[in-house]
Enzyme design. Structure first.
Site, PDB file in Angstrom:
ATOM      1  N   TYR A 184       5.026   4.644  -2.206  1.00 27.25           N
ATOM      2  CA  TYR A 184       5.711   5.511  -2.482  1.00 27.25           C
ATOM      3  C   TYR A 184       6.957   5.709  -3.497  1.00 27.25           C
ATOM      4  O   TYR A 184       7.793   6.751  -3.546  1.00 27.25           O
ATOM      5  CB  TYR A 184       6.130   6.344  -0.994  1.00 27.25           C
ATOM      6  CG  TYR A 184       4.865   6.955  -0.225  1.00 27.25           C
ATOM      7  CD1 TYR A 184       3.785   6.529  -0.536  1.00 27.25           C
ATOM      8  CD2 TYR A 184       5.161   8.215   0.473  1.00 27.25           C
ATOM      9  CE1 TYR A 184       2.792   6.809   0.186  1.00 27.25           C
ATOM     10  CE2 TYR A 184       3.816   8.506   1.356  1.00 27.25           C
ATOM     11  CZ  TYR A 184       2.930   7.908   1.121  1.00 27.25           C
ATOM     12  OH  TYR A 184       1.734   8.523   1.581  1.00 27.25           O
ATOM     13  N   LYS A 205      -2.273  -4.784   5.285  1.00 29.54           N
ATOM     14  CA  LYS A 205      -3.632  -5.219   4.671  1.00 29.54           C
ATOM     15  C   LYS A 205      -3.379  -6.469   3.657  1.00 29.54           C
ATOM     16  O   LYS A 205      -3.647  -6.414   2.506  1.00 29.54           O
ATOM     17  CB  LYS A 205      -3.772  -4.001   3.663  1.00 29.54           C
ATOM     18  CG  LYS A 205      -5.204  -3.755   3.169  1.00 29.54           C
ATOM     19  CD  LYS A 205      -6.494  -3.627   3.950  1.00 29.54           C
ATOM     20  CE  LYS A 205      -7.613  -3.833   3.418  1.00 29.54           C
ATOM     21  NZ  LYS A 205      -8.828  -3.843   4.235  1.00 29.54           N
ATOM     22  N   ASP A 255      -7.192  -0.941   8.566  1.00 24.78           N
ATOM     23  CA  ASP A 255      -8.607  -0.396   8.719  1.00 24.78           C
ATOM     24  C   ASP A 255      -9.019  -0.493  10.330  1.00 24.78           C
ATOM     25  O   ASP A 255      -9.436   0.379  10.819  1.00 24.78           O
ATOM     26  CB  ASP A 255      -9.575  -0.604   7.646  1.00 24.78           C
ATOM     27  CG  ASP A 255      -9.481  -2.205   7.539  1.00 24.78           C
ATOM     28  OD1 ASP A 255      -8.496  -2.792   7.542  1.00 24.78           O
ATOM     29  OD2 ASP A 255     -10.498  -2.648   7.035  1.00 24.78           O
ATOM     30  N   ASP A 284       2.417   6.732   6.884  1.00 29.32           N
ATOM     31  CA  ASP A 284       1.938   8.058   6.659  1.00 29.32           C
ATOM     32  C   ASP A 284       0.780   8.453   7.426  1.00 29.32           C
ATOM     33  O   ASP A 284       0.606   9.403   8.214  1.00 29.32           O
ATOM     34  CB  ASP A 284       2.197   8.455   5.391  1.00 29.32           C
ATOM     35  CG  ASP A 284       2.059   9.915   5.007  1.00 29.32           C
ATOM     36  OD1 ASP A 284       2.335  10.603   5.978  1.00 29.32           O
ATOM     37  OD2 ASP A 284       2.034  10.272   3.760  1.00 29.32           O
TER      38      ASP A 284
END
Ligand code: NAD
Length: 352
Positions: A134, A186, A220, A244
């Site tokens: 972001y 991740k 995930d 988010d």
């Protein structure tokens, strides 16, 4: 915080900025003020403009006077603001985050009304609010006659920013008597971008060993497990984009954004709000549900150290929804915004 608490000591009132906002904002803010007054919450409100009202008054959805007020008070309750379409306005929320370095976004999800898809959900998600993808270092690379042949974005996570958000999550867990913090990342693929977050998270977790459990999930897998067995989680901390997405996922576990509060926390300022928007489709009809903003006010009370007030507020909301069964239309009831607020006031003043 320091500013606010010093002022409390001086005058028994905590100065706080209040932005009614757009659309349903003023209606739900009136309801919240009614309830906070009944609770005896010692806020001295400094009412400021934002959103369309700010544009109408001076051409800026985030006027200087509003920024000055938040800087002075270090504490704000904000109604939803309409982001004007076109006109080149930057998102007010992003501007506020950057201006006050609101590095932590706190999004609790708690079952309010039983009978939904999941019962007894009680989760907190802590999202890093300033870094990651972001930061928007973005551009296009032209190829042939296509000026936008390739979209390019660079994410930035710092060790300092990662340690700060993870430490905030652990401190929050300690304060609330929670048992576990899950680091979500991740790092198996984005080895630098989220590897630095994971590494920093592991370092901070060591400081809390024996007090707060820590585990890890790849984002995930975490998304799937949140749907299969959300009760295994307690406090989740993660980077900006994952936060988010997962914060909306956990709001979905408890029935959507209608009752989802959010807090944006920095070292010197904190801004509390409902997660939903200004709902222009129902604005002015007196039917909006003020619960999310009420719960945001509850987070603000907690933040200001007024935990008894916060507990009283949450108990009253629970009693009104589940015992009195006074609910607004979005929750299947027929109560107006004001009926619902008055029912909560009744619970508060009668000591439940
Ligand atoms: P929205 O959240 O305003 O509305 C989505 C749907 O949920 C609508 O049907 C609305 O009636 C309903 N809803 C929302 N809040 C409700 C409440 N308290 N009680 C009952 N029903 C409620 O989302 P949107 O329509 O996509 O956005 C409208 C405006 O709000 C846009 O300008 C958007 O930019 C802005 N927005 C602001 C914020 C913020 O200030 N934090 C957040 C999201 C959207």
């Amino acid at each position: 915080m320091t500013t606010a608490l010093t002022a409390l000591h001086d005058s028994n009132k905590i100065p706080a900025t209040l932005i009614p906002g757009d659309g349903i904002g003023p209606e739900i803010m009136d309801a919240v003020r009614l309830v906070l007054d009944a609770l005896g919450a010692p806020f001295a409100w400094d009412v400021q403009q934002g959103g369309m009202a700010g544009i109408a008054a001076g051409g800026d959805p985030l006027p200087q006077a509003t920024l000055d007020s938040i800087r002075r008070n270090g504490l704000a309750l904000k109604g939803p603001l309409t982001t004007p379409v076109g006109g080149g306005y930057r998102s007010v929320n992003v501007r506020l985050r950057e201006e006050f370095q609101l590095f932590a976004n706190l999004r609790p999800a708690h079952t309010l009304v039983p009978g939904g898809r999941f019962e007894n959900i009680d989760l907190v998600l802590v999202r890093e609010n300033l870094e990651g993808l972001y930061v928007a270092f973005e551009h296009y690379i032209p190829f042939g006659d296509d000026p936008k042949a390739v979209g390019f974005s660079t994410g930035v996570n710092t060790r300092a920013g990662s340690e700060r958000i993870v430490r905030y999550a652990f401190e929050h867990a300690v304060k609330l008597g929670r048992r576990k913090v899950t680091l979500v990342h991740k790092a198996n693929v984005l080895k630098a971008l989220t590897g630095v977050f994971l590494e920093a998270g592991r370092t901070v977790a060591v400081e809390y060993q024996g007090r707060i459990e820590c585990d890890e999930r790849i984002v995930d897998a975490c998304a799937m497990q949140l749907v299969l067995n959300p009760w295994q989680f307690d406090v989740i901390v993660t980077t900006n984009l994952f936060g988010d997405i997962l914060s909306d996922l956990i709001a979905g576990l408890v029935g959507g954004l209608g009752a989802a509060p959010g807090a944006n926390i920095g070292e010197n300022a904190a801004i509390f709000e409902a997660v939903h928007g200004s709902a222009p489709d129902i604005a002015g009809k007196g039917i909006a549900n003020p619960t999310a903003l009420l719960l945001a006010a509850g987070l603000m009370l907690d933040h200001a150290g007024l935990t008894d007030h916060a507990r009283g507020l949450r108990k009253a909301i629970d009693a009104v929804l589940n015992q009195d069964k006074v609910r607004t239309g979005d929750l299947g009831g027929t109560a107006s915004t004001t009926d619902y607020a008055r029912a909560i006031v009744q619970r508060v003043t009668s000591g439940l």
